[in-house]
Motif scaffolding. Structure first.
Motif, PDB file in Angstrom:
ATOM      1  N   THR A 131       0.928  -1.355   0.014  1.00 48.75           N
ATOM      2  CA  THR A 131      -0.044   0.009   0.073  1.00 48.75           C
ATOM      3  C   THR A 131       0.819   1.280   0.054  1.00 48.75           C
ATOM      4  O   THR A 131       0.339   2.234  -0.505  1.00 48.75           O
ATOM      5  CB  THR A 131      -0.981  -0.102   1.170  1.00 48.75           C
ATOM      6  OG1 THR A 131      -0.044  -0.035   2.503  1.00 48.75           O
ATOM      7  CG2 THR A 131      -1.662  -1.098   1.401  1.00 48.75           C
ATOM      8  N   ASN A 155      -2.035   6.197   5.748  1.00 52.52           N
ATOM      9  CA  ASN A 155      -2.154   5.632   7.087  1.00 52.52           C
ATOM     10  C   ASN A 155      -1.234   4.501   7.515  1.00 52.52           C
ATOM     11  O   ASN A 155      -0.770   4.535   8.863  1.00 52.52           O
ATOM     12  CB  ASN A 155      -3.688   5.142   7.542  1.00 52.52           C
ATOM     13  CG  ASN A 155      -4.028   5.044   8.777  1.00 52.52           C
ATOM     14  OD1 ASN A 155      -3.776   5.817   9.831  1.00 52.52           O
ATOM     15  ND2 ASN A 155      -4.559   3.825   9.342  1.00 52.52           N
ATOM     16  N   ASP A 156      -0.808   3.567   6.595  1.00 50.60           N
ATOM     17  CA  ASP A 156       0.055   2.763   6.885  1.00 50.60           C
ATOM     18  C   ASP A 156       1.463   3.526   7.011  1.00 50.60           C
ATOM     19  O   ASP A 156       2.298   2.687   7.923  1.00 50.60           O
ATOM     20  CB  ASP A 156       0.280   1.821   5.616  1.00 50.60           C
ATOM     21  CG  ASP A 156      -1.306   1.097   5.588  1.00 50.60           C
ATOM     22  OD1 ASP A 156      -1.969   0.557   6.814  1.00 50.60           O
ATOM     23  OD2 ASP A 156      -1.445   0.117   4.770  1.00 50.60           O
ATOM     24  N   LYS A 159       1.581   4.824  10.434  1.00 51.46           N
ATOM     25  CA  LYS A 159       1.751   3.685  11.623  1.00 51.46           C
ATOM     26  C   LYS A 159       2.857   2.604  11.318  1.00 51.46           C
ATOM     27  O   LYS A 159       3.190   1.784  12.314  1.00 51.46           O
ATOM     28  CB  LYS A 159       0.411   2.859  11.602  1.00 51.46           C
ATOM     29  CG  LYS A 159      -0.660   3.711  12.039  1.00 51.46           C
ATOM     30  CD  LYS A 159      -2.241   2.757  11.808  1.00 51.46           C
ATOM     31  CE  LYS A 159      -3.369   3.806  12.461  1.00 51.46           C
ATOM     32  NZ  LYS A 159      -4.502   2.729  12.607  1.00 51.46           N
ATOM     33  N   ILE A 161       3.377   0.450   8.670  1.00 51.52           N
ATOM     34  CA  ILE A 161       2.860  -1.029   8.334  1.00 51.52           C
ATOM     35  C   ILE A 161       3.012  -1.140   6.858  1.00 51.52           C
ATOM     36  O   ILE A 161       3.039  -0.381   5.998  1.00 51.52           O
ATOM     37  CB  ILE A 161       1.419  -0.892   8.734  1.00 51.52           C
ATOM     38  CG1 ILE A 161       0.906  -0.837  10.022  1.00 51.52           C
ATOM     39  CG2 ILE A 161       0.762  -2.081   8.116  1.00 51.52           C
ATOM     40  CD1 ILE A 161      -0.590  -0.476  10.251  1.00 51.52           C
ATOM     41  N   ARG A 163       1.851  -3.883   4.215  1.00 48.71           N
ATOM     42  CA  ARG A 163       0.599  -4.360   3.960  1.00 48.71           C
ATOM     43  C   ARG A 163       0.408  -4.557   2.483  1.00 48.71           C
ATOM     44  O   ARG A 163       0.735  -3.474   1.588  1.00 48.71           O
ATOM     45  CB  ARG A 163      -0.720  -3.562   4.649  1.00 48.71           C
ATOM     46  CG  ARG A 163      -2.012  -4.137   4.602  1.00 48.71           C
ATOM     47  CD  ARG A 163      -3.118  -3.722   5.366  1.00 48.71           C
ATOM     48  NE  ARG A 163      -3.089  -2.120   5.269  1.00 48.71           N
ATOM     49  CZ  ARG A 163      -4.067  -1.886   4.148  1.00 48.71           C
ATOM     50  NH1 ARG A 163      -4.853  -2.653   3.515  1.00 48.71           N
ATOM     51  NH2 ARG A 163      -3.964  -0.518   4.108  1.00 48.71           N
ATOM     52  N   GLU A 194       2.271  -6.423   8.586  1.00 50.69           N
ATOM     53  CA  GLU A 194       0.784  -6.622   9.091  1.00 50.69           C
ATOM     54  C   GLU A 194       0.456  -8.090   9.087  1.00 50.69           C
ATOM     55  O   GLU A 194       0.963  -8.770   8.592  1.00 50.69           O
ATOM     56  CB  GLU A 194      -0.109  -5.894   8.088  1.00 50.69           C
ATOM     57  CG  GLU A 194      -1.641  -5.914   8.477  1.00 50.69           C
ATOM     58  CD  GLU A 194      -2.456  -7.163   7.599  1.00 50.69           C
ATOM     59  OE1 GLU A 194      -3.306  -7.619   8.422  1.00 50.69           O
ATOM     60  OE2 GLU A 194      -1.858  -7.876   6.717  1.00 50.69           O
TER      61      GLU A 194
END
Length: 481
Positions: A131, A155-156, A159, A161, A163, A194
């Protein structure tokens, strides 16, 4: 404090983006900068590789941009792949821009090479690996700088992440190299993978067997060069990829206890040494030596009721293993391999010196064998001290400093590093009327040992006299001229 939109507009202020957008508008083509360049804007990482995706032919857009740039630009087209590359120089730096038409992909089970069709921007973002790599910024005037983020990649990013945009089982089965890339990005960026994405790596791990060693070692090299490389190897082990791609390193893992006596886990120890080296050195091959310095231990592990666990000669076994490992892993079979092999073979020598009384003879031999790599060898050995016992660590470091002092003193006095013998084989043959033969080698070896033992200085006249004395014990006598 800059907002995300401020960051976007600041980075897109470069004239090259305005030029590409103007050309795309003239051609009536939607056009976006996508992937790693966009990701790195928000991570505040430098990025010179710019990927441009457009609806329609990426090659046509690249050709039109090259025409606008004029003599500053060089165009390369790859029509089989529908891509083009433009290289150009501005006043500050050289820039590479990749152009591709938006596409969708499908895969057969036995290949990571996709069947490619023209597609939409959404199709193109669907095929991206993660992503955070699917973010796109519009370059058309009407929507200049608009962020297209269908998978919540921002957002990933915030954070930390990793994914996949779509079903991770499909993503990894289609292109198994993405499993290595997930671990590499997690290592480089200090992100976490993730939960479902990581589980899919374990489920699909055997698919990695269709990937070439060259591709795998490229990703492993990026992990090795990262700030904390152990993180990548631990992830590779956790998802069970490591035994498939690098069984020799996986074999280091584990402990065993007999009669209440255990040994340390050599996998985690090797990773601690690797991280110690990475803290202070960007030398990739010194890092490989750190990872592989104990690679011979699984083959030499023995239990002795008197001594406990032993790994006798693991450094020599490891040294012999290095060429085979480099050949299998498609690492370079050149001076870099020999450098790693040398450090693996010698890494116990300074440790032994640090534990015992340091003699001039032992230091001369270490200098002779290590040559110009002596400083890297000493650094590797210091990094090999991973004990939690502070007193033990201090004792070793003090002793290593003593070894370093001796090394400097011997080097200044005897010039042993990369020593060349003052007597050559040709002179021995001429003096005693010998052909190339075993006695010539024995005399040369005796001269070398005498210098290293400190019996004679590394000078011509003492070496010649020693040659004559040695030859006399072998019943060899100078020939009359």
């Amino acid at each position: 404090m800059q907002t995300d939109n401020d960051l976007i507009l600041d980075h897109l202020n470069d004239p090259i983006f305005h030029l590409i957008g103007e050309v795309a508008d003239e051609m009536n083509r939607p056009c976006f900068v996508i992937g790693g360049y966009v990701r790195d804007i928000f991570l505040d990482r430098p990025s010179k590789d710019i990927d441009i995706v457009t609806l329609g032919s990426g090659i046509e857009l690249a050709e039109a941009v090259t025409t606008k740039l004029g003599k500053r630009a060089h165009l390369s087209t790859f029509r089989n792949f529908g891509t083009a590359q433009v290289k150009y120089s501005d006043q500050k730096e050289n820039i590479e821009i990749e152009f591709v038409g938006a596409r969708k992909e499908s895969y057969s089970h036995d290949s990571r090479k996709p069947i490619v069709e023209d597609g939409s921007l959404q199709d193109d973002q669907n095929r991206r690996d993660f992503t955070i790599n699917a973010l796109a910024l519009c370059l058309n005037k009407e929507h200049w700088g608009m962020l297209v983020d269908p998978f919540d990649g921002m957002n990933d990013l915030k954070k930390g992440i990793i994914r996949t945009p779509l079903d991770p089982d499909i993503t990894f089965s289609d292109d198994p190299l993405r499993m290595m890339r997930a671990i590499r990005f997690a290592t480089q960026l200090n992100f976490h993978i993730e939960k479902e994405t990581f589980a899919a790596i374990e489920r699909n791990r055997k698919r990695i067997e269709i990937i070439s060693k060259e591709r795998i070692i490229d990703e492993l090299g990026k992990i090795i060069r990262s700030d904390i490389p152990s993180r990548g190897f631990i992830l590779l082990d956790d998802c069970k990829l490591l035994p498939i791609i690098f069984p020799e390193v996986a074999a280091l893992k584990g402990t065993e206890t007999i009669e209440g006596r255990g040994h340390k886990d050599n996998f985690y120890h090797s990773l601690a040494v690797l991280d110690n080296v990475a803290l202070r050195s960007r030398n990739e091959w010194l890092r490989w030596a750190a990872l592989l310095h104990d690679i011979g231990k699984p083959r030499t592990k023995r239990y002795d009721s008197r001594l406990g666990w032993t790994f006798h000669n693991h450094n020599f076994i490891g040294e012999k293993m290095i060429p085979g490992i480099f050949r299998k892993m498609k690492l370079p079979l050149n001076e870099k391999m020999k450098y790693v092999q040398k450090l693996v073979g010698l890494h116990m020598r300074p440790i032994v010196l640090a534990e015992e009384v340091v003699t001039d003879s032992a230091v001369r031999r270490l200098l002779f064998d290590a040559g110009d790599d002596i400083d890297d060898l000493m650094f590797l050995c210091e990094s090999d001290i991973t004990s939690k016992n502070r007193e033990k660590v201090k004792r070793f470091r003090d002793n290593f400093e003593l070894v370093r002092t001796k090394l400097r003193e011997i080097e200044e006095k005897d010039s042993i590093r990369n020593m060349k013998l003052p007597i050559r084989g040709e002179e021995i043959m001429e003096t005693f009327g010998l052909p190339p033969s075993r006695p010539v080698g024995e005399i040369l070896s005796a001269i070398k040992e005498a210098i290293l033992d400190g019996k004679i200085p590394n000078e011509y006249e003492p070496a010649r006299l020693f040659m004559l004395e040695t030859a006399a014990t072998m019943n060899l006598f100078p020939t009359k001229k």
